[in-house]
Design an enzyme around this catalytic site. Structure first.
Site, mmCIF file in Angstrom:
data_model
loop_
_atom_site.group_PDB
_atom_site.id
_atom_site.type_symbol
_atom_site.label_atom_id
_atom_site.label_comp_id
_atom_site.label_asym_id
_atom_site.label_seq_id
_atom_site.Cartn_x
_atom_site.Cartn_y
_atom_site.Cartn_z
ATOM 1 N N ASP A 201 0.827 -1.201 0.000
ATOM 2 C CA ASP A 201 0.000 0.000 0.000
ATOM 3 C C ASP A 201 0.862 1.252 0.000
ATOM 4 O OD1 ASP A 201 -2.346 1.837 0.839
ATOM 5 O OD2 ASP A 201 -3.278 -0.137 0.803
ATOM 6 N N HIS A 242 -4.092 5.059 4.174
ATOM 7 C CA HIS A 242 -4.745 3.838 3.699
ATOM 8 C C HIS A 242 -4.085 2.566 4.231
ATOM 9 C CE1 HIS A 242 -6.372 1.208 0.341
ATOM 10 N NE2 HIS A 242 -7.441 1.922 0.637
ATOM 11 N N SER A 418 -11.465 -2.027 0.301
ATOM 12 C CA SER A 418 -10.163 -1.826 0.947
ATOM 13 C C SER A 418 -10.177 -2.379 2.362
ATOM 14 C CB SER A 418 -9.833 -0.334 1.021
ATOM 15 O OG SER A 418 -9.285 0.126 -0.173
#
Length: 667
Positions: A201, A242, A418
């Site tokens: 990520d 994230h 996600s």
């Protein structure tokens, strides 16, 4: 000769142009080829790193790293070349190719890869929770979590009550009991100990109090900055939160008075920072997915091609090699587990057009809300294997997924597929602790056999639950259901492995045909599934249909595959935003898992339908179908013959074994 003023002017124009590309939500590489300052360099024989470093130095390049541990393939960069440009640097390539040790040199193209479930800064700030205690009916929860008369000890983490995906008691309008059933797995002693999950990520805040003790520094790397410290780059919008959020779902510590708790709180988490650069390259993806495959057990990816409803894209050559190497050689030959978020393109997209999520080497995970429905952003497709959870449809600020956030903060607003993929990675970490000998295929079979329908349903009543020919229940939205942590560790602990896997090319239809709104196509392939040959397949796992076609409006085309046991998979759904009229599909591998454990012999049927799109002005769309090749993957011998199947605890496995033993198998 260019003067300084003209140089500044050209530079400003170039910056404006590149910013325009970066801000675009389209896959810009389809219209403008973007080049980077990276080269894939192949040297003669197995030259080794020292020779590669000398070659880089003598040609004016910087040596970065070997590619996938190769002794002949290397990653070079040139500091004098812009990291984003629209023309190939032919002189630099010529200099490399002129060196006597260099066999080939290829400047890397850049392409777009997008994080899934990203929210705006306003949404982040509105839902930010800096370690505020949350009690959330904990007294009632304790009464509801008894196992065989023994009261379970619940985590004391302040945000545990918000983690409805771990224990759903109706928080934020959810359906009580609709969760990952992890408490029972924890009660059995499984926490993911000894397992490492890599979060591919934008980096991980490994200094976070809830992550730092479970952070595996030795397995981590920053492929964006080429150093071993994958800490997220700061932005005012917290855009790079994230990966930290995904990491917390897997391995956030328990009972430390910080945020919540991870699904596999006893496991380790590694950070592979690789999304934070202007454009992705095949080299970066491949090196990330092939990074320390002996140390990393699970790779979790919550990103992919742009979810715009018109992109058809997937892994390039090196990245595909990395994944195949991982499943064949990783974990000392048992195979790495690649978990992929199925996509956030909503009903106007189809995750079979995402070559990562639709790969048979990955486990594609969709999401469900806290009341069992599909979320508005969920994509559906026949390659989805199972589901976990993303967020609720409640207006409550805590209806999202509660997890860690940047700079020692907590959040309850993580969402999208996600959020779903790391939850699955956590469940798989529990299963690997229960049985360290599980292969990548074992994990897929265990997922199919232990996932539950529970309360999952399509609120639009379009995609219903169906039984396939092997008596396995599936859904086009949710795959084989929501992961059940207690069930998967229970079955994994006594799992006896699988027969060898084979693949059989069942046949090809290559006759060119036209189709339109008034004329659909139906083609068939009769197959013995390579009976009597070395690639004989009697029990299915994955089925691929390699399709080549072109249409005046690609989004109107839908594809249906029907098996000899009468299971129909919609392998391509309508995509109203996909107005492509030139590229179509070229040997695109549409995949289905809906025929799992079925017998493949007999007649397979493909139906190509041009379906009108509401609001589309033209009703004169046409298409040309060129080729369909059917490839069957599975085993010659019955896969569950030697597996212990308790009718109560392993209902699916029991039914499939009973179905096979009833005489469906070919002698």
């Amino acid at each position: 000769m260019i003067n300084l003023t003209e140089w500044k002017y050209r530079t400003i124009l170039s910056v404006i142009f590149l910013l325009t590309l970066l801000q675009s939500k389209q896959t810009v590489c389809e219209s403008v080829e973007v080049l980077t300052n990276s080269w894939l360099v192949e040297l003669d024989h197995s030259a080794g790193q020292e020779v590669a470093k000398q070659v880089a130095k003598r040609t004016g390049f910087s040596y970065v790293s070997p590619v996938l541990g190769s002794g002949s393939l290397f990653h070079f960069k040139h500091k004098g070349v812009s990291p984003v440009r629209t023309r190939r640097s032919i002189p630099h390539s010529r200099i490399l190719k002129a060196h006597p040790y260099v066999k080939s040199a290829l400047q890397q193209t850049g392409f777009v890869r997008s994080k899934r479930g990203y929210k705006s800064l306003d949404s982040v700030l509105a839902n930010l929770d800096v370690k505020q205690p949350s009690y959330y009916r904990l007294a009632n929860i304790k009464e509801e979590t008894q196992n065989e008369g023994k009261q379970s000890k619940l985590p004391t983490d302040p945000d545990f009550g918000k983690e409805w995906y771990l224990l759903n008691t109706g928080q934020s309008g959810g359906t009580p009991g609709l969760d990952l059933n992890v408490l029972e797995a924890w009660e059995a002693g499984y926490t993911g100990k000894g397992v490492t999950t890599a979060i591919m990520d934008d980096g991980i805040d490994y200094l976070h109090e809830d992550l730092r003790h479970n952070y595996n520094a030795d397995a981590s790397y920053d492929f964006s900055s080429d150093d071993p410290y994958p800490y997220p780059r700061y932005t005012d919008t917290w855009f790079n939160s994230h990966g930290t959020r995904c990491a917390g779902e897997v391995s956030a510590a328990r009972d430390n008075n910080v945020c919540g708790v991870g699904v596999a709180y006893g496991s380790k988490v590694a950070g592979l920072r690789m999304l934070d650069q202007p454009f992705m390259t095949d080299l970066i993806e491949a090196n990330a997915m092939g990074h320390k495959p002996g140390m990393i057990d699970i790779y979790s990816a919550s990103w992919g091609p742009t979810d715009d409803g018109k992109t058809v894209d997937g892994p390039r050559n090196l990245t595909m090699r990395a994944i195949v190497n991982g499943v064949n050689s990783g974990r000392n030959g048992l195979g790495n587990i690649y978990v992929w978020a199925s996509g956030d393109g909503g009903p106007n997209d189809d995750c079979n057009c995402d070559g990562y999520a639709a790969s048979m080497w990955t486990i594609s995970i969709n999401s469900a809300t806290n009341d069992g429905q599909t979320a508005g952003y969920d994509e559906s497709c026949s390659s989805t294997l199972a589901s976990t959870f993303s967020n609720g449809k409640s207006s409550s600020r805590d209806a999202g997924v509660a997890t860690t956030d940047l700079y020692n903060n907590c959040t309850a607003s993580h969402s999208g597929t996600s959020a779903a993929a790391p939850e699955a990675a956590g469940v798989f970490a529990l299963a690997l602790e229960a049985n360290r000998n599980l292969t990548w295929r074992d994990m897929q079979h265990l997922t199919v056999l232990t996932s539950k329908k529970n309360s999952l349903h399509d609120s639009n009543n379009i995609h219903k639950w169906k039984l396939n020919g092997a008596h396995l229940e599936f859904n086009h939205l949710f795959g084989y259901g929501v992961l059940d942590a207690a069930a998967i560790v229970d079955l994994a602990s006594n799992w006896r492995g699988l027969p060898e896997r084979f693949h059989c090319t069942a046949g090809t239809v290559g006759e060119e045909r036209t189709f339109n709104f008034d004329k659909s196509l139906r083609m068939t392939i009769d197959t013995t599934a390579c009976s009597g040959g070395e690639n004989e397949v009697n029990f299915l796992e994955h089925v691929q249909s390699f399709i080549t076609l072109r249409s005046s409006f690609r989004g109107c085309v839908t594809l249906y595959l029907t098996s000899p046991m009468n299971t129909t998979s919609m392998i391509l759904s309508q995509r109203p935003k996909d107005d492509d009229s030139k590229n179509g599909f070229t040997r695109w591998p549409f995949m289905t898992t809906h025929t799992w454990a079925e017998i493949p012999r007999g007649r397979w049927a493909m139906e190509v339908v041009m379906e009108p799109i509401l609001g589309l002005k033209s009703n004169m769309e046409t298409g040309i179908f060129k080729e369909w090749t059917l490839v069957l993957h599975g085993t010659r011998n019955a896969p569950y013959k030697d597996q212990p199947a308790d009718k109560v605890r392993h209902e699916k496995l029991f039914m499939v074994k009973k179905h096979h033993e009833a005489g469906i198998v070919y002698e």
